[in-house]
Design a protein around this motif. Structure first.
Motif, PDB file in Angstrom:
ATOM      1  N   ARG A 119      85.818  53.575   5.795  1.00 39.95           N
ATOM      2  CA  ARG A 119      85.854  52.245   5.395  1.00 39.95           C
ATOM      3  C   ARG A 119      84.796  51.218   6.169  1.00 39.95           C
ATOM      4  O   ARG A 119      84.369  50.342   5.330  1.00 39.95           O
ATOM      5  CB  ARG A 119      87.298  51.912   5.493  1.00 39.95           C
ATOM      6  CG  ARG A 119      87.455  50.490   4.992  1.00 39.95           C
ATOM      7  CD  ARG A 119      89.118  50.031   5.049  1.00 39.95           C
ATOM      8  NE  ARG A 119      89.812  50.951   4.380  1.00 39.95           N
ATOM      9  CZ  ARG A 119      91.162  50.978   4.481  1.00 39.95           C
ATOM     10  NH1 ARG A 119      91.944  49.825   4.969  1.00 39.95           N
ATOM     11  NH2 ARG A 119      91.809  51.567   3.575  1.00 39.95           N
ATOM     12  N   VAL A 120      84.611  51.414   7.242  1.00 35.01           N
ATOM     13  CA  VAL A 120      83.742  50.793   8.060  1.00 35.01           C
ATOM     14  C   VAL A 120      82.275  51.236   7.595  1.00 35.01           C
ATOM     15  O   VAL A 120      81.285  50.019   7.459  1.00 35.01           O
ATOM     16  CB  VAL A 120      83.905  51.076   9.565  1.00 35.01           C
ATOM     17  CG1 VAL A 120      82.732  50.234  10.472  1.00 35.01           C
ATOM     18  CG2 VAL A 120      85.057  50.411  10.199  1.00 35.01           C
ATOM     19  N   TRP A 151      81.335  51.711   4.521  1.00 33.95           N
ATOM     20  CA  TRP A 151      81.260  51.064   3.237  1.00 33.95           C
ATOM     21  C   TRP A 151      80.967  49.502   3.683  1.00 33.95           C
ATOM     22  O   TRP A 151      80.503  49.014   2.873  1.00 33.95           O
ATOM     23  CB  TRP A 151      82.661  51.208   2.407  1.00 33.95           C
ATOM     24  CG  TRP A 151      82.476  52.514   1.810  1.00 33.95           C
ATOM     25  CD1 TRP A 151      83.691  53.740   1.896  1.00 33.95           C
ATOM     26  CD2 TRP A 151      81.792  52.874   0.562  1.00 33.95           C
ATOM     27  NE1 TRP A 151      83.249  54.630   1.003  1.00 33.95           N
ATOM     28  CE2 TRP A 151      82.087  54.112   0.187  1.00 33.95           C
ATOM     29  CE3 TRP A 151      80.870  52.160  -0.125  1.00 33.95           C
ATOM     30  CZ2 TRP A 151      81.634  54.835  -0.894  1.00 33.95           C
ATOM     31  CZ3 TRP A 151      80.204  52.880  -1.197  1.00 33.95           C
ATOM     32  CH2 TRP A 151      80.744  54.114  -1.652  1.00 33.95           C
ATOM     33  N   LEU A 152      81.963  49.035   4.559  1.00 35.13           N
ATOM     34  CA  LEU A 152      81.636  47.641   5.018  1.00 35.13           C
ATOM     35  C   LEU A 152      80.077  47.245   5.356  1.00 35.13           C
ATOM     36  O   LEU A 152      79.556  46.294   4.743  1.00 35.13           O
ATOM     37  CB  LEU A 152      82.597  47.324   6.102  1.00 35.13           C
ATOM     38  CG  LEU A 152      82.607  45.839   6.603  1.00 35.13           C
ATOM     39  CD1 LEU A 152      82.689  44.673   5.503  1.00 35.13           C
ATOM     40  CD2 LEU A 152      83.369  45.453   7.959  1.00 35.13           C
ATOM     41  N   TYR A 153      79.537  48.069   6.335  1.00 35.00           N
ATOM     42  CA  TYR A 153      78.233  48.205   6.713  1.00 35.00           C
ATOM     43  C   TYR A 153      77.203  48.098   5.575  1.00 35.00           C
ATOM     44  O   TYR A 153      76.364  47.417   5.357  1.00 35.00           O
ATOM     45  CB  TYR A 153      77.681  49.364   7.502  1.00 35.00           C
ATOM     46  CG  TYR A 153      78.399  49.125   9.023  1.00 35.00           C
ATOM     47  CD1 TYR A 153      78.847  47.989   9.520  1.00 35.00           C
ATOM     48  CD2 TYR A 153      78.691  50.417   9.867  1.00 35.00           C
ATOM     49  CE1 TYR A 153      79.397  47.809  10.774  1.00 35.00           C
ATOM     50  CE2 TYR A 153      79.097  50.277  11.016  1.00 35.00           C
ATOM     51  CZ  TYR A 153      79.612  48.988  11.571  1.00 35.00           C
ATOM     52  OH  TYR A 153      80.051  49.047  12.898  1.00 35.00           O
ATOM     53  N   CYS A 154      77.554  48.920   4.577  1.00 37.61           N
ATOM     54  CA  CYS A 154      76.714  49.353   3.237  1.00 37.61           C
ATOM     55  C   CYS A 154      76.760  47.775   2.470  1.00 37.61           C
ATOM     56  O   CYS A 154      75.801  47.313   2.083  1.00 37.61           O
ATOM     57  CB  CYS A 154      77.123  50.233   2.512  1.00 37.61           C
ATOM     58  SG  CYS A 154      76.565  52.111   3.112  1.00 37.61           S
ATOM     59  N   GLY A 155      78.093  47.198   2.428  1.00 38.25           N
ATOM     60  CA  GLY A 155      78.159  46.159   1.559  1.00 38.25           C
ATOM     61  C   GLY A 155      77.433  44.840   2.606  1.00 38.25           C
ATOM     62  O   GLY A 155      76.729  43.858   1.718  1.00 38.25           O
ATOM     63  N   LEU A 156      77.236  44.687   3.796  1.00 36.31           N
ATOM     64  CA  LEU A 156      76.421  43.752   4.547  1.00 36.31           C
ATOM     65  C   LEU A 156      75.224  43.816   4.301  1.00 36.31           C
ATOM     66  O   LEU A 156      74.445  43.109   3.991  1.00 36.31           O
ATOM     67  CB  LEU A 156      77.082  43.797   5.697  1.00 36.31           C
ATOM     68  CG  LEU A 156      78.412  43.532   6.400  1.00 36.31           C
ATOM     69  CD1 LEU A 156      78.399  43.696   7.687  1.00 36.31           C
ATOM     70  CD2 LEU A 156      78.590  41.918   6.010  1.00 36.31           C
TER      71      LEU A 156
END
Length: 332
Positions: free
Chosen positions: A133-134, A136-141
């Motif tokens: 999940r983290v 994916w969060l990095y990719c979103g950023l």
């Protein structure tokens, strides 16, 4: 624009146009198919859903978007010699291309950081990459930051236009804001330096570990812990992808700086640099398919519709099946 078109028809023969359009179409189709396959195998097979492969999946998504949102316009421009849509759509296309370039670069930086922490700073790895999940969060950023840095020309900080030498809509290097160029250049070169620095530290750590293993074997007959072979393959394929990205994008970057300085680049040379630029979207699936055994096995499984590996079953599983089918013949 019509003047550009008539000049283009004089300088390019019908055979040249056909050859260029055919090559560009093959690049586009290969990019889509190869990167869709990467996304498919990561989504399809649970063993492929690692944190690193999630990052590679997002890298493939940038190439898919590049191939679907930019390459078709490049192909039609190669055919007609001009931009066929409105200026507003030209600006959107150029911003989308810049967004994908920055996203690819930043995701490669994330992959390098992931490998660096996994190999060099193992105690910090779980803190920065505790879960998928983290990741994916990095990719979103990464996507958010890329959009923020790619779209200022839409708001007046810089200009976009159709380049009749590259046959794509891109930043107007001759009349654009120099400050925007400087900011983009700083982010590009700082990120590239950070990527190669992390891989250099990884190389030093792996080499030192290998030397320690050999020393322990010679002195004590016992080997020290070694890095997993899968990690080594991931490192090699990731670094190769970065190198190919750099090779395909450096000519365009150099030519842009020459143009800003008032220099002139022959049209045929700039055209080749555009081919290189878009070719960068198709090399990653090839690199992973050749250098990464995980992806190679997953690709084979996908192409064989699940039949791959039937002849390589786990021996213990095969024995259990044999006992169930022929219980008497397997008594000891």
């Amino acid at each position: 624009m019509s003047q550009t078109t008539s000049q283009d028809r004089v300088t390019r023969s019908r055979a040249e146009i056909s050859l260029e359009v055919t090559f560009a179409t093959l690049v586009c189709l290969t990019s889509v198919i190869g990167n869709v396959l990467v996304v498919y195998v990561v989504n399809k097979y649970s063993e492929m859903q690692t944190i690193t492969n999630i990052l590679i999946r997002n890298l493939a998504l940038t190439d898919i978007i590049m191939a679907t949102l930019n390459m078709p316009f490049w192909i039609t421009s190669l055919y007609s010699g001009k931009w066929n849509l409105s200026h507003e759509w030209c600006e959107v296309s150029a911003s989308a291309q810049l967004t994908m370039v920055l996203s690819s670069l930043f995701i490669m930086g994330l992959i390098a950081l992931n490998r660096y922490l996994k190999v060099v700073k193992r105690s910090l790895y779980i803190k920065f990459f505790p879960s998928k999940r983290v990741a994916w969060l990095y990719c979103g950023l990464v996507w958010l930051v890329s959009v923020l840095f790619a779209t200022p020309p839409l708001y007046g900080w810089g200009k976009m236009k159709f380049d009749s030498d590259f046959f794509v809509c891109t930043f107007n290097w001759k009349q654009g804001h120099v400050s925007f160029v400087i900011v983009l250049s700083e982010f590009f070169y700082v990120t590239m330096f950070a990527i190669f620095y992390t891989y250099w530290k990884i190389y030093q750590t792996v080499k030192e570990s290998t030397d320690n293993v050999h020393a322990n074997v010679v002195q004590n007959g016992v080997g020290a812990p070694k890095f997993h072979r899968t990690d080594i393959h991931v490192l090699k394929s990731s670094l190769t992808a970065v190198c190919f990205f750099l090779i395909t994008w450096i000519p365009k970057a150099l030519f842009s700086f020459i143009i800003i300085g008032g220099g002139h680049i022959p049209r045929e040379v700039t055209k080749v640099s555009a081919y290189l630029l878009f070719t960068s979207s198709l090399v990653n699936p090839i690199i992973y398919g050749i250098m990464n055994p995980q992806f190679k096995k997953a690709f084979k499984k996908a192409f064989s519709c699940g039949r791959y590996g039937n002849g390589n079953e786990d021996p213990s599983h095969a024995r259990v099946v044999a006992v169930m089918i022929h219980p008497r013949s397997n008594k000891t």
